[in-house]
Design a protein around this motif. Structure first.
Motif, short mmCIF file in Angstrom:
data_model
loop_
_atom_site.label_atom_id
_atom_site.label_comp_id
_atom_site.label_asym_id
_atom_site.label_seq_id
_atom_site.Cartn_x
_atom_site.Cartn_y
_atom_site.Cartn_z
N ARG A 21 0.84 -1.21 0.00
CA ARG A 21 0.00 0.00 0.00
C ARG A 21 0.87 1.25 0.00
O ARG A 21 0.60 2.23 -0.72
N ILE A 22 1.88 1.24 0.84
CA ILE A 22 2.78 2.40 0.93
C ILE A 22 3.49 2.62 -0.39
O ILE A 22 3.61 3.76 -0.88
N GLY A 23 3.97 1.54 -0.99
CA GLY A 23 4.64 1.66 -2.28
C GLY A 23 3.73 2.22 -3.35
O GLY A 23 4.14 3.08 -4.15
N THR A 59 -5.27 -4.98 4.90
CA THR A 59 -6.61 -4.91 4.31
C THR A 59 -7.55 -3.97 5.06
O THR A 59 -8.74 -3.90 4.72
N VAL A 60 -7.06 -3.26 6.07
CA VAL A 60 -7.98 -2.44 6.87
C VAL A 60 -8.66 -1.36 6.05
O VAL A 60 -9.84 -1.06 6.28
N GLN A 61 -7.95 -0.80 5.08
CA GLN A 61 -8.59 0.29 4.34
C GLN A 61 -9.67 -0.23 3.40
O GLN A 61 -10.62 0.50 3.09
N ASP A 62 -9.57 -1.46 2.96
CA ASP A 62 -10.65 -2.05 2.17
C ASP A 62 -11.85 -2.37 3.06
O ASP A 62 -12.99 -2.08 2.71
N ARG A 63 -11.58 -2.96 4.22
CA ARG A 63 -12.67 -3.37 5.11
C ARG A 63 -13.38 -2.19 5.76
O ARG A 63 -14.58 -2.24 6.03
N GLY A 67 0.18 4.06 8.92
CA GLY A 67 0.73 3.62 7.65
C GLY A 67 -0.19 2.73 6.84
O GLY A 67 -0.20 2.81 5.60
N PRO A 68 -1.00 1.85 7.48
CA PRO A 68 -1.90 1.00 6.70
C PRO A 68 -2.94 1.75 5.87
O PRO A 68 -3.55 1.16 4.99
N LEU A 69 -3.12 3.04 6.13
CA LEU A 69 -4.09 3.83 5.36
C LEU A 69 -3.44 4.55 4.19
O LEU A 69 -4.09 5.36 3.52
N ALA A 70 -2.18 4.26 3.92
CA ALA A 70 -1.47 4.90 2.81
C ALA A 70 -2.23 4.72 1.50
O ALA A 70 -2.65 3.62 1.16
N GLY A 71 -2.40 5.81 0.78
CA GLY A 71 -3.05 5.78 -0.52
C GLY A 71 -4.55 5.95 -0.50
O GLY A 71 -5.17 6.11 -1.55
N LEU A 72 -5.17 5.94 0.68
CA LEU A 72 -6.62 6.01 0.77
C LEU A 72 -7.14 7.45 0.69
O LEU A 72 -8.30 7.66 0.34
#
Length: 227
Positions: free
Chosen positions: A17-19, A153-157, A182-187
Motif C-alpha cells: 500500500r505504501i509503495g 486490508t484495513v482500508q478495504d474493510r 501507515g496501513p491507510l497509505a493511498g486512501l
C-alpha cells in the motif's frame, strides 16, 4: 529523486500500500524503493512494538547500501527517525507524522485525525503533542472494534466507516483531516472525493516535502540543512 521508503512494520500488504501511494505521486526520473524489515511487529501499537520496530528500522537502514537522496519512515510514530538521522546525516529523513503535520500547518486552521482503531489513539495523540499542534486538534476518531485483522486490508474493510468519520470531522469544523497510520497509505485520494476539506496522506506528504528538500540541496550543492 531516489528515495528509500521504509515501512517499519513487517506487513507485506501494508508495504505494498505504501509503495503504491508513493508511486502515485512519483514524477519522471523518480526511483522509489519501498521495503520493510525482515523481523518485527506486523503492526505497531504498543511501546514494546515501537521499540522492536525501531531496532529493526536501524538494522534495515544499516543494511541498505544503494544510493538514495532521502529516507521516508512510513509509520505514524516516526519510528526510528532520530536513530536513522544519526546514521544518515547526509540526507533528509522524514517520518509520515512529521510530514502530515507540516501539511496541517501549511493549510492552517483546526484539524482532525481519523484512524482505524482505538488502540492507536494514544500513539497518535503523542505525536500531536510532540508536534506542538495540540491546540489545533479537534479530536481523533476511529473505527469501533478491537480486532484489526490483517493490517494490509484495513482500508478495504473500513473504507465506508473511514469516509463517514471524515465527513463527521469536517462537520465539526476541521480545515483538514489526517489519516492516522501507515496501513491507510493511498486512501486519502479516494476519501477526498466525498470530503470538502483536504484529506492528508502522510506518505505522500513526506514525498512531496522530500522533493522540495532534495531539490533545494541540489541547488546549493548539497550544503543545505538536512531535516
Amino acid at each position: 529523486m531516489r528515495l528509500l521508503i521504509l515501512n517499519p512494520n513487517t506487513s507485506r500488504g501494508v508495504t505494498e500500500r505504501i509503495g503504491a501511494a508513493a508511486e502515485a505521486v512519483a514524477l519522471p526520473g523518480d526511483a522509489f524503493t519501498t521495503i520493510c524489515p525482515a523481523d518485527g511487529p506486523e503492526l505497531i501499537v504498543t511501546e514494546a512494538d515501537a521499540e522492536e520496530a525501531r531496532r529493526a528500522v536501524v538494522d534495515t537502514v544499516k543494511g541498505y547500501t544503494a544510493p538514495c537522496d532521502g529516507i521516508v519512515l512510513a509509520s505514524f510514530g516516526n519510528t526510528g527517525a532520530r536513530d536513522v538521522r544519526a546514521l544518515r546525516g547526509d540526507i533528509p529523513v522524514f517520518g509520515i507524522a512529521s510530514a502530515a503535520f507540516s501539511a496541517v500547518r501549511a493549510l492552517g486552521g483546526p484539524f482532525g485525525i481519523v484512524t482505524f482503531g482505538k488502540e492507536l489513539v494514544p500513539g497518535l495523540q503523542a505525536q500531536v503533542d510532540e508536534s506542538g499542534l495540540g491546540q489545533a486538534l479537534l479530536g481523533i476518531t476511529y473505527v469501533p472494534g478491537d480486532d484489526f485483522g490483517d493490517p494490509g486490508t484495513v482500508q478495504d474493510r473500513y473504507r465506508d466507516d473511514l469516509a463517514a468519520l471524515c465527513r463527521q470531522m469536517c462537520a465539526r469544523g476541521a480545515a483538514s483531516i489526517v489519516l492516522g497510520g501507515g496501513p491507510l497509505a493511498g486512501l486519502a485520494t479516494s476519501l477526498a472525493r466525498d470530503c470538502p476539506v483536504p484529506v492528508i496522506d502522510g506518505t505522500q506528504a513526506a514525498i512531496n516535502l522530500m522533493r522540495t528538500l532534495v531539490s533545494s540541496r541540489a541547488d546549493d550543492g548539497g550544503r543545505g540543512r538536512v531535516g
